[in-house]
Design a protein around this motif. Sequence first.
Motif, short mmCIF file in Angstrom:
data_model
loop_
_atom_site.label_atom_id
_atom_site.label_comp_id
_atom_site.label_asym_id
_atom_site.label_seq_id
_atom_site.Cartn_x
_atom_site.Cartn_y
_atom_site.Cartn_z
N TYR A 101 0.83 -1.22 0.00
CA TYR A 101 0.00 0.00 0.00
C TYR A 101 0.86 1.27 0.00
O TYR A 101 0.37 2.35 -0.33
N HIS A 214 -14.46 -12.97 5.37
CA HIS A 214 -14.49 -14.43 5.31
C HIS A 214 -13.44 -15.09 6.19
O HIS A 214 -12.46 -14.44 6.59
N TYR A 216 -11.10 -18.58 5.90
CA TYR A 216 -10.75 -19.71 5.03
C TYR A 216 -10.80 -21.02 5.80
O TYR A 216 -10.44 -21.06 6.99
O1 5HM Z 1 -9.04 -13.56 -4.22
P1 5HM Z 1 -8.61 -12.33 -3.50
O2 5HM Z 1 -7.73 -11.42 -4.32
O3 5HM Z 1 -9.77 -11.55 -2.87
O4 5HM Z 1 -7.69 -12.87 -2.29
C1 5HM Z 1 -7.02 -12.01 -1.41
C2 5HM Z 1 -7.21 -12.46 0.01
O5 5HM Z 1 -6.35 -11.73 0.89
C3 5HM Z 1 -8.62 -12.22 0.53
O6 5HM Z 1 -8.95 -13.26 1.42
C4 5HM Z 1 -8.49 -10.92 1.29
O7 5HM Z 1 -9.53 -10.83 2.17
C5 5HM Z 1 -7.09 -11.07 1.91
N1 5HM Z 1 -6.42 -9.78 2.21
C6 5HM Z 1 -6.73 -9.12 3.39
O8 5HM Z 1 -7.56 -9.58 4.19
C7 5HM Z 1 -5.51 -9.25 1.35
C8 5HM Z 1 -4.86 -8.07 1.61
C9 5HM Z 1 -3.87 -7.45 0.64
O9 5HM Z 1 -4.40 -6.34 -0.03
C10 5HM Z 1 -5.19 -7.39 2.83
N2 5HM Z 1 -6.11 -7.94 3.67
N3 5HM Z 1 -4.60 -6.23 3.16
#
Ligand code: 5HM
Length: 335
Positions: A101, A214, A216
């Motif tokens: 970020y 969510h 996992y």
């Molecule tokens: O398929 P998707 O791109 O949404 O998978 C990313 C996973 O990382 C999700 O479970 C999201 O909730 C988690 N995540 C998070 O909780 C990812 C990032 C990085 O940007 C974050 N928090 N800061």
Amino acid sequence: MRKKTFHEAYMETLYDIYYNPEYLNSPRGQKSKEQLNYHLTLENPIERVTYLPSRKTNIVFNFAEVLWYLSGSNNLDFISYYNKKMPLYSMNKKTLTGTAYGPKIFEFGNAKLNQWNRIKNLLTREDIDSKRAFIQIFDASELFVSGNIDVSCTIGLQFFIREDKLYMSSVMRANDAFRGMVSDLFSFTFMQELMARELHLEVGEYFHNVGSIHIYESDNEWAKTVLEEAKNHNGISAFEFPKMPTGNNWIFIETVLEYEALLRKDQISMSKQDIETLDLPEYWKQILLLFSIYQHIAYKRDMDHSLFQGLLPIYQFFVRNKWFNYFSTKQKEEI
Ligand code: 5HM
């Protein structure tokens, strides 16, 4: 949901998603329990940690991640030193795109826009009541990168000055309630406090808004253990999370980042006394103590227990809870 502390919010959120999921599905092939459209108001964003022993809060990673953001870096080596799983999210094994970020906040897009400074000026010099102080993180181009394994989960962060307090709202498209939430709320509320201290404002409430939240399936066992332990835990902590010093902290952040890099690359070692003699407020010295302790762990060296003795009790609790083997019973008695 409205809660005073992160600890309370985390436990209720986990409980609700674990036992009352709205959907059972497998986005990108990973089974999860999910709820849509989640909102949380945190009344005290300084209380940004969970103290439940079985959750094993990694306070070193929490500080490292937010400082990585504040350094503006997308470097994988930096953050993977603190979390060995980070390379899994990197396409080229050198940098992170969506998860980093820092470059988004401080050098957005081709024009390398410093959004942090822009919104600070907007709020302080142009319109104290502004509703435009929004830092954009997710950007549309991320979905056009074929096979992208690292798409920003955070859409952006918004700051509001209302009645002499600095409020902050984050918008996330997705948040992992068991893992991501712990580090994301830590980092976001830390940035809220950093901006508030710099603007000499009180820290207002923090609002967390998530499209998909969510757990996992791979975390089910651990989440269940945490929820079982929470039943017998009154949630009242013996500790209070330290407050950042009032005023502009950037000069201290730069110093901490300089030493952080040297410690991480094992180019220096620092004793408790070395850290004590630095021209830094105690708040930031504590973070260097944590990084120095972690250097011993990362490089598998005998622990310098005087570093541990220099820590505030709250950080001693987290360090001992996470890396118990380094702090034997004998040491515990001496402390
Ligand atoms: O398929 P998707 O791109 O949404 O998978 C990313 C996973 O990382 C999700 O479970 C999201 O909730 C988690 N995540 C998070 O909780 C990812 C990032 C990085 O940007 C974050 N928090 N800061």
